[in-house]
Design an enzyme around this catalytic site. Structure first.
Site, PDB file in Angstrom:
ATOM      1  N   SER A   1       0.836  -1.189   0.000  1.00 23.02           N
ATOM      2  CA  SER A   1       0.000   0.000   0.000  1.00 23.02           C
ATOM      3  C   SER A   1       0.874   1.242   0.000  1.00 23.02           C
ATOM      4  CB  SER A   1      -0.909  -0.041   1.226  1.00 23.02           C
ATOM      5  OG  SER A   1      -1.882   0.949   1.145  1.00 23.02           O
TER       6      SER A   1
ATOM      7  N   ASP B   1      -8.190  -5.280  -6.251  1.00 17.85           N
ATOM      8  CA  ASP B   1      -7.844  -4.088  -5.483  1.00 17.85           C
ATOM      9  C   ASP B   1      -7.901  -2.861  -6.392  1.00 17.85           C
ATOM     10  OD1 ASP B   1      -6.774  -2.175  -3.857  1.00 17.85           O
ATOM     11  OD2 ASP B   1      -4.794  -3.111  -3.689  1.00 17.85           O
TER      12      ASP B   1
ATOM     13  N   HIS C   1      -5.922  -6.410  -1.980  1.00 20.91           N
ATOM     14  CA  HIS C   1      -4.910  -5.535  -1.369  1.00 20.91           C
ATOM     15  C   HIS C   1      -3.853  -6.320  -0.578  1.00 20.91           C
ATOM     16  CE1 HIS C   1      -4.039  -1.309  -0.917  1.00 20.91           C
ATOM     17  NE2 HIS C   1      -3.920  -1.403   0.394  1.00 20.91           N
TER      18      HIS C   1
END
Lengths: 471, 471
Positions: B176, B406, B431
């Site tokens: 991320s 994602d 994710h």
């Protein structure tokens, strides 16, 4: 971090080498070393000022303050889409570097390149706090290499947008600090390498020359214990004002030998001072032709006079009052913060032996600026250790150009790292000699060196344009 | 800039996606979105605190202030000389990320690796100004990505020295924000790509599901003009306290759909919230099985309830009073400074259309923090434009791992750039699913993905050790 697509660093290192002051090495007294009587040259550039962010790495309200960063532009040869050749300025007035980097002007027509010389923050006119810029660590704190790199990147990006030529390749040129001797930090190269290299330059010309200089320091040291020594020394050294310490005379000699080694160019030139071709040879000729009964100190003085008075314009020497005509005084701050390059003199050098004591060095910085150096920061940020293994995987399109006459070459990359990270080494080269305008007197090796550089740049640009076409 | 010799970024992007508040997009409300009832997990790590420099890019006296940066270490499998696996923390408590990155623990024995999870400054316990860290722009100013990168580099270098293992290779893992969606900035990918991707996830499961959600916003909007609407809505949405605005209900639904798309994992998991395997499918099942006379809004609410109450522990919903249990509130500052990722909703998305107005966005940041965003800084510093042409020459040893479920994947690198810059794309991935501990229920594609990653890391480590042996 640069937004460019090609980067090219010339490592003809220039910077302000130094002498021990009060037995402690202050590596870059710079400020006192550069005196020039020459008026500013007329250069084919337009001057601009870019509204630059004060602190790229912080978002405190005052970080967003803007200052005017000076840059010089030449568009005479440029065509839209053609390359930008960017000189990333170093520790002095940008005009001075532009005047001594004629190479870019010489090759611009071939590449239809736009030329940009960007001044480094806190030098020349690029003062973030105007005349208060050097007031204290509070203002000087913003003088760091990473802030300077960010300045360059932001300015280049904005320039490309304003030129409506965002896909133009950018070739970056840097010399000396602007193309840093990346192995000169921490314990990567031996600390004695710099002064050993200066000594080697003189030894290679004449063993006698080397030995005279090496012996002169003891004579000077002996004088300092004599009565009337300073008056006698002032007379012998033709000082304008009476000397207050023999250390000044030592530093003055030291500087002459170090800088002459750095700029041991094959042609007459005027970078730090006007000098004849191969000035180390000329200094040694002066020393060698003296009758052997002359003192070593008098011979060293005569040799040093070549550096300070080749143009014969000096009736006396301002040994303790040199003027900083190139605006170099910020370098001292940089050595006290990031640019910690430990140096020592070995017994084999022609200088008096001295060591490096980090604690004493740090104490001086604390005293002068209230700042503590971060001696491992540069290698943490930019690397340097095991450089071959690292760079061969993580870098490309770099020329490391070093002339072995230049003592800074010892902190440079001297062997090819990959097919696109290329070391160009010339035995007779000196401090970024390839950056100087070509002259009719250039020796073949220098003509060939520049030709190689142009060829490599051309190849990389061809690759870049091919990439661009094929997405 | 890292001192390491291998770097590996996983781009299973997680971060706090968002909803328009007051018709303006606030992209990462994060702070209000993460509520967890689970107690902190027991992790096989020792906690340490590193004396870290506050400002790496400034030398003002206060820059040298130190703060305590938290990091977690596991040495159970380590042998001297073996690799360091470093997780570069992101916008929350480091324990939370460590608990959700079991992959490193799973593979440590094979590599005899030391594991280090480093907390990002201004998150968790790593507060440079203690409880005053979030007081104003004066303290928050030091919360930038480049400062965080410098923290990691300085800490890793120091750690290797303390371990007497300076030649150990370092493999860096980031998810991320910690392995940022580098194409999500400026105008590199279409601004609508994020919400289009969320919508695609739902559409792929069931066209009806997508259409119900798409139609629910108008029903909600219509309610806001009715008398007694808030009371009715509060009842329908089973809120603990009466709603003060319909916008809260809209944001609450929005968040549920976005985060569920992000964590559309193939197994039951508890990252943001406890959720069943393939939660998007489960949400659509709920929507599709409703009788057609039910309002779209009631169906959307029922689906969203899966996200907020899969564990059936909620008797009512704290729609306007979510608790920030993962310490994420610094992200809002980061989006107002560096992390400007413009996003819009197109007509094809299942969300109400909205645009991005930079001026309004900047005005909100000015109002909230007295700070102006620098929207082009991230791409100037880290690149992103023409990434294929640039990275293929200037980078190596990177895995960009993206799961197409994602929505952040659309800002990731989805095609191989070179033989050592590898894109691993999984259609069913979400994710940073590959960072999670392996389970018996893992589908074959996930087992295979992790196997590929381990193989690539092994290959790079072999190359590194071979380089080391041959100098």
């Amino acid at each position: 971090m640069a937004p460019c697509c090609l980067s090219l660093f010339f490592l003809f290192l220039f910077t302000f080498a130094s002498v021990p002051a009060n037995s402690l090495p202050t590596f870059f007294p710079g400020a006192k070393q550069a005196k020039a009587r020459t008026s500013k040259p007329k250069l084919p550039f337009k001057t601009h000022y870019f509204p630059q962010t004060l602190d790229h790495f912080n978002f405190q309200p005052k970080s967003s303050k803007l200052f005017h960063q000076k840059y010089l532009i030449n568009t005479d040869y440029w065509q839209k889409g053609a390359p930008l050749f960017v000189y990333t300025g170093n520790e002095g007035d940008i005009e001075w570097f532009a005047a001594n980097t004629g190479f870019l002007l010489d090759i611009a027509p071939k590449f239809k390149a736009l030329l940009v010389f960007i001044e480094h923050r806190f030098y020349g006119e690029s003062m973030p706090f105007g005349k208060h810029s050097y007031q204290s660590a509070k203002t000087l704190g913003y003088l760091t290499s990473q802030q300077a790199m960010a300045d360059f990147a932001v300015l280049i990006r904005s320039l490309k947008q304003n030129l409506s030529s965002v896909a133009s390749p950018v070739v970056v040129f840097g010399g000396s600090y602007g193309g840093t001797p990346i192995l000169q930090f921490d314990k990567i190269v031996p600390w004695s390498s710099f002064y050993d290299a200066v000594s080697q330059d003189f030894k290679d010309v004449s063993l006698n020359c080397y030995e005279v200089i090496k012996g002169s320091w003891a004579e000077l040291e002996a004088m300092s214990t004599q009565k009337e020594a300073l008056a006698e020394l002032s007379k012998a050294f033709r000082t304008c004002k009476s000397l207050r310490s023999t250390a000044s005379a030592r530093d003055w000699l030291w500087t002459a030998f170090v800088y002459t080694a750095m700029v041991n160019y094959p042609t007459q030139a005027n970078f730090m001072k006007p000098l004849p071709a191969y000035p180390v040879q000329q200094m040694c000729k002066i020393i060698d032709k003296f009758p052997s009964r002359a003192t070593k100190l008098s011979r060293a003085f005569a040799a040093a006079s070549l550096y300070y008075n080749y143009s014969r314009s000096e009736n006396c020497f301002e040994i303790e009052h040199e003027v900083d005509s190139h605006g170099l005084h910020g370098w001292d701050w940089q050595t006290c913060t990031e640019m910690v390059m430990p140096m020592t003199c070995s017994k084999e050098s022609m200088f008096p032996p001295f060591g490096f004591n980090y604690g004493e060095f740090a104490a001086i910085c604390q005293m002068k600026y209230g700042v503590s150096p971060r001696p491992h920061w540069i290698t943490t940020e930019f690397g340097g250790e095991r450089i071959r293994n690292v760079l061969k995987r993580f870098g490309s399109n770099i020329i490391f150009s070093n002339g072995m006459q230049d003592p800074w070459s010892r902190g440079g990359v001297l062997k090819n790292i990959s097919s696109s990270i290329i070391a160009l080494v010339t035995e007779k080269g000196a401090h970024h000699v390839d950056f100087r305008s070509s002259t009719e007197d250039d020796p073949d090796w220098l003509v060939e060196l520049r030709k190689q550089e142009v060829g490599i740049i051309q190849k990389w640009l061809n690759e870049y344009y091919a990439d661009l076409r094929h997405g």
